[in-house]
Design a protein around this motif. Structure first.
Motif, PDB file in Angstrom:
ATOM      1  N   LEU A 132     -49.584  26.009  58.035  1.00 54.69           N
ATOM      2  CA  LEU A 132     -50.442  26.320  58.042  1.00 54.69           C
ATOM      3  C   LEU A 132     -51.500  26.692  59.219  1.00 54.69           C
ATOM      4  CD1 LEU A 132     -50.504  25.544  54.843  1.00 54.69           C
ATOM      5  CD2 LEU A 132     -49.754  27.799  55.280  1.00 54.69           C
ATOM      6  N   TYR A 133     -52.431  27.654  59.803  1.00 54.61           N
ATOM      7  CA  TYR A 133     -53.183  27.539  60.982  1.00 54.61           C
ATOM      8  C   TYR A 133     -54.049  28.048  60.991  1.00 54.61           C
ATOM      9  CZ  TYR A 133     -52.117  27.126  66.088  1.00 54.61           C
ATOM     10  OH  TYR A 133     -52.837  26.876  67.540  1.00 54.61           O
ATOM     11  N   ARG A 134     -54.890  26.819  61.337  1.00 56.61           N
ATOM     12  CA  ARG A 134     -56.589  27.235  61.393  1.00 56.61           C
ATOM     13  C   ARG A 134     -57.691  26.892  62.393  1.00 56.61           C
ATOM     14  NH1 ARG A 134     -61.060  25.270  58.079  1.00 56.61           N
ATOM     15  NH2 ARG A 134     -59.352  23.303  57.293  1.00 56.61           N
ATOM     16  N   ASP A 135     -57.943  26.917  63.673  1.00 54.68           N
ATOM     17  CA  ASP A 135     -59.168  26.478  63.965  1.00 54.68           C
ATOM     18  C   ASP A 135     -57.661  26.075  65.417  1.00 54.68           C
ATOM     19  OD1 ASP A 135     -61.306  27.146  62.997  1.00 54.68           O
ATOM     20  OD2 ASP A 135     -60.978  25.242  62.237  1.00 54.68           O
ATOM     21  N   ASP A 136     -57.248  26.617  65.891  1.00 56.94           N
ATOM     22  CA  ASP A 136     -56.694  26.156  66.699  1.00 56.94           C
ATOM     23  C   ASP A 136     -55.538  24.923  66.615  1.00 56.94           C
ATOM     24  OD1 ASP A 136     -57.303  28.117  68.447  1.00 56.94           O
ATOM     25  OD2 ASP A 136     -59.168  27.222  69.419  1.00 56.94           O
ATOM     26  N   GLU A 153     -45.485  38.732  54.231  1.00 57.30           N
ATOM     27  CA  GLU A 153     -43.983  38.564  54.802  1.00 57.30           C
ATOM     28  C   GLU A 153     -43.692  37.422  55.143  1.00 57.30           C
ATOM     29  OE1 GLU A 153     -45.396  42.397  58.135  1.00 57.30           O
ATOM     30  OE2 GLU A 153     -44.374  40.674  58.531  1.00 57.30           O
ATOM     31  N   VAL A 154     -44.709  36.212  55.653  1.00 53.10           N
ATOM     32  CA  VAL A 154     -44.472  35.490  55.833  1.00 53.10           C
ATOM     33  C   VAL A 154     -43.962  33.995  54.884  1.00 53.10           C
ATOM     34  CG1 VAL A 154     -46.081  33.106  56.338  1.00 53.10           C
ATOM     35  CG2 VAL A 154     -46.380  34.990  57.798  1.00 53.10           C
ATOM     36  N   LEU A 155     -44.007  34.336  54.019  1.00 46.02           N
ATOM     37  CA  LEU A 155     -43.873  33.725  52.280  1.00 46.02           C
ATOM     38  C   LEU A 155     -42.188  34.196  51.907  1.00 46.02           C
ATOM     39  CD1 LEU A 155     -46.842  33.415  50.103  1.00 46.02           C
ATOM     40  CD2 LEU A 155     -46.660  31.230  51.144  1.00 46.02           C
ATOM     41  N   LEU A 195     -38.964  29.769  60.731  1.00 46.87           N
ATOM     42  CA  LEU A 195     -40.489  28.659  61.149  1.00 46.87           C
ATOM     43  C   LEU A 195     -41.814  30.413  60.770  1.00 46.87           C
ATOM     44  CD1 LEU A 195     -42.371  26.796  60.412  1.00 46.87           C
ATOM     45  CD2 LEU A 195     -42.443  26.023  62.695  1.00 46.87           C
ATOM     46  N   GLY A 196     -42.713  29.862  59.250  1.00 46.83           N
ATOM     47  CA  GLY A 196     -43.235  31.498  59.027  1.00 46.83           C
ATOM     48  C   GLY A 196     -45.033  30.482  59.634  1.00 46.83           C
ATOM     49  N   LEU A 197     -45.754  31.004  60.668  1.00 45.03           N
ATOM     50  CA  LEU A 197     -47.156  31.199  61.240  1.00 45.03           C
ATOM     51  C   LEU A 197     -47.720  31.857  60.819  1.00 45.03           C
ATOM     52  CD1 LEU A 197     -48.305  28.481  63.298  1.00 45.03           C
ATOM     53  CD2 LEU A 197     -48.464  30.563  64.865  1.00 45.03           C
ATOM     54  N   ALA A 198     -48.941  31.062  59.856  1.00 45.75           N
ATOM     55  CA  ALA A 198     -49.314  31.808  58.668  1.00 45.75           C
ATOM     56  C   ALA A 198     -50.682  31.579  58.910  1.00 45.75           C
ATOM     57  CB  ALA A 198     -49.639  31.556  57.321  1.00 45.75           C
ATOM     58  N   GLY A 199     -51.901  32.529  59.472  1.00 41.02           N
ATOM     59  CA  GLY A 199     -53.577  32.339  59.905  1.00 41.02           C
ATOM     60  C   GLY A 199     -54.177  33.906  60.475  1.00 41.02           C
ATOM     61  N   LEU A 200     -55.220  33.209  59.560  1.00 37.94           N
ATOM     62  CA  LEU A 200     -56.131  34.518  59.995  1.00 37.94           C
ATOM     63  C   LEU A 200     -56.933  34.675  61.201  1.00 37.94           C
ATOM     64  CD1 LEU A 200     -59.203  33.177  57.258  1.00 37.94           C
ATOM     65  CD2 LEU A 200     -57.000  34.285  56.990  1.00 37.94           C
ATOM     66  N   VAL A 201     -56.764  36.254  61.233  1.00 36.21           N
ATOM     67  CA  VAL A 201     -57.265  36.806  62.647  1.00 36.21           C
ATOM     68  C   VAL A 201     -58.201  36.070  63.400  1.00 36.21           C
ATOM     69  CG1 VAL A 201     -58.324  38.778  63.041  1.00 36.21           C
ATOM     70  CG2 VAL A 201     -56.420  39.092  61.892  1.00 36.21           C
TER      71      VAL A 201
END
Length: 523
Positions: A494-498, A484-486, A309-315
């Motif tokens: 898709l992770y944003r704002d916690d 890498e994630v894909l 399970l990939g966790l993709a999010g910006l720094v």
């Protein structure tokens, strides 16, 4: 029509900004040259007859696999290691660089991957740290602030205009700019950057590139080290590749593509270094329900055995904070975590380990390894209870644990008792992963597992992840690299704002679709 004209002007401006700046007329004479430089450590030759030239107003990329000799070369330039043989020239004049002060005097400044700033001090104080203006023993703060402000404005570093701001309040990209300003405040003529974008977002990377191009236009010679080949091909004027401590050659960046560069670096073709395992998910290994903490906002998801399970999010999106909460490092305020459908209380990493969960931190040097200890010490440490019984250590049992990890994960080391700090970044990462695999975990959290490792080591790391998943481990993969994630995951959160916005199948999802969600262009 006016809008079209403005768009055309914007495009032309971006093209000019991203194009190589014209070099000064004197650039054909090398600013810096190394001739047949050799460096040995005991019986190991780290650099063997390496030659290298840097022109004024040039961005020169230095590439190679981990262990190729890049770090040794820049440490020779920075006065950390003295060469055993060879000549170093500045402006065609032989120089001796025996210590860091010699490099500073010659205008050579190195910005290492781990920044050396004092976070509690201001921008101005960091720029002039150790060289503060004083009069009769009293610090001239007003003069220091004025000088710092004049410096950042002369360098067009508008982001640092508030020189009274503590460095702790800056982004990683702006801290990089403080390091650059500090280097140039000493009249640096040669600037060496080691993996400067490893922790930067895309926007921060673009801001750094703009600054480097500006410095190139001012005649500064820049040596740029990165494993991100796309950056190299966009930014560099020339590329030099090291392999096994030797210089393979130098070539204009405009005349080489990514595949040729990989083959040049590793000595073989790597057509596809991703090894996504077959998707055969088993029952749910990890179930998270409404997890809450100061940095996690009501997160829920399931991870199956035999799944990535990939966790993709910006720094800055909070990905690492989620991993820390799951592993019991950070406080959890609410929600439930279940492993094998059984609730577990994760008050500390000890609880997570006992439940069958392992986390590999993104910072292997600070949080993953005892750098002053041996490879064997690091590999055997988690399993002390197996090889020390009733207070008596068993050298045989310890040796067997270490031997299995080295063989199973292909760790390249002269000896198990060799210092782990002497290994390449890729082999250090294998030690970090391999040390926990004496008993396979149910859940493996990997936070930036390929950060700071070369393309060949990445290929090996992906093969290791694939093997673990095929053997049934559930993997939560966190990475800033969307490819890498894909390409490694079966599903992507898709992770944003916690928080998790949505979970999508990795296959068939494009980077553009992911970025649209992560940047808020589409929610």
């Amino acid at each position: 029509m006016v809008g079209e004209a403005e768009a055309r002007e914007d495009k032309e401006e971006r093209t000019r900004e991203n194009s190589p700046s014209p070099r000064p007329p004197f650039c054909e004479s090398p600013l810096l040259s190394l001739e047949r430089v050799t460096k040995r450590f005991g019986g190991v030759t780290a650099l063997n007859d390496v030659s290298f030239e840097l022109l004024p107003g040039e961005i020169h990329a230095l590439l190679g696999e981990n262990g190729a000799g890049k770090s040794t070369l820049i440490k020779v330039l920075g006065g950390i290691h003295a060469p055993d043989a060879g000549t170093i020239r500045i402006d065609d004049r032989p120089v001796h660089i025996r210590r860091v002060a010699d490099a500073d005097r010659l205008g050579i400044r190195i910005i290492h991957q781990e920044l050396s700033l004092a976070p509690n001090l201001t921008v101005a104080e960091n720029i002039y740290m150790g060289r503060e203006p004083a009069c009769l023993g009293c610090l001239r703060r007003a003069a220091m602030r004025a000088d710092a402000r004049a410096l950042v404005r002369s360098l067009h570093l508008d982001e640092l205009d508030d020189v009274d701001k503590p460095v702790s309040g800056l982004t990683v990209a702006h801290r990089q700019l403080v390091e650059i300003a500090r280097a140039l405040s000493c009249q640096a003529r040669v600037l060496v950057l080691d993996e400067p974008t490893s922790s930067l977002s895309e926007a921060e990377t673009e801001a750094l590139f703009t600054t480097l191009r500006r410095l190139r236009g001012q005649g500064v010679g820049i040596i740029y080290i990165s494993h991100r080949l796309e950056e190299i091909l966009r930014l560099a004027d020339r590329i030099t590749v090291l392999r096994d401590g030797q210089s393979i050659g130098t070539q204009p960046a405009a005349g080489i593509n990514r595949q040729e560069l990989v083959r040049w670096m590793v000595g073989r073709d790597i057509h596809d270094h991703f090894h996504r395992p077959p998707h055969k998910p088993g029952r749910v290994a990890l179930s998270v329900r409404n997890l809450r903490s100061p940095t996690v906002d009501n997160v829920s998801f399931d991870l199956h055995y035999g799944e990535v399970l990939g966790l993709a999010g910006l720094v800055g999106s909070g990905r690492t904070e989620l991993a820390r909460a799951l592993f019991g490092i950070d406080r959890v305020d609410g929600g439930q975590v279940l492993i094998d459908a059984k609730p577990v209380a994760l008050r500390s990493p000890r609880d997570a380990l006992a439940a069958g969960m392992v986390m590999i931190s993104e910072d292997r040097k600070k949080e993953g390894l005892f750098l002053e200890q041996s490879v064997g010490f690091n590999l055997a440490l988690p399993w002390v209870a197996q090889w020390i019984r009733w207070g008596w250590p068993s050298a045989g049992r310890r040796e067997a644990i270490v031997r299995r990890a080295i063989a199973g994960f292909g760790i390249k080391t002269p000896s198990p008792e060799c210092g782990v700090a002497t290994l390449s970044g890729g082999n250090q990462q294998k030690v970090v992963v391999g040390r926990w695999m004496e008993r396979r975990p149910k859940v493996l959290i990997l936070d930036e597992p390929t950060r700071g490792v070369d393309v060949g080591a990445r290929e090996e790391m992906f093969a290791i992840i694939s093997r673990l998943v095929e053997e049934g481990t559930g993997v939560l993969l966190i990475s800033s690299d969307l490819s890498e994630v894909l390409n490694m995951s079966h599903r992507v959160a898709l992770y944003r704002d916690d928080r998790i916005l949505q979970v999508v199948p990795a296959e068939g999802t494009t980077p553009e679709q992911v970025m649209a969600v992560l940047t808020g262009a589409r929610t």
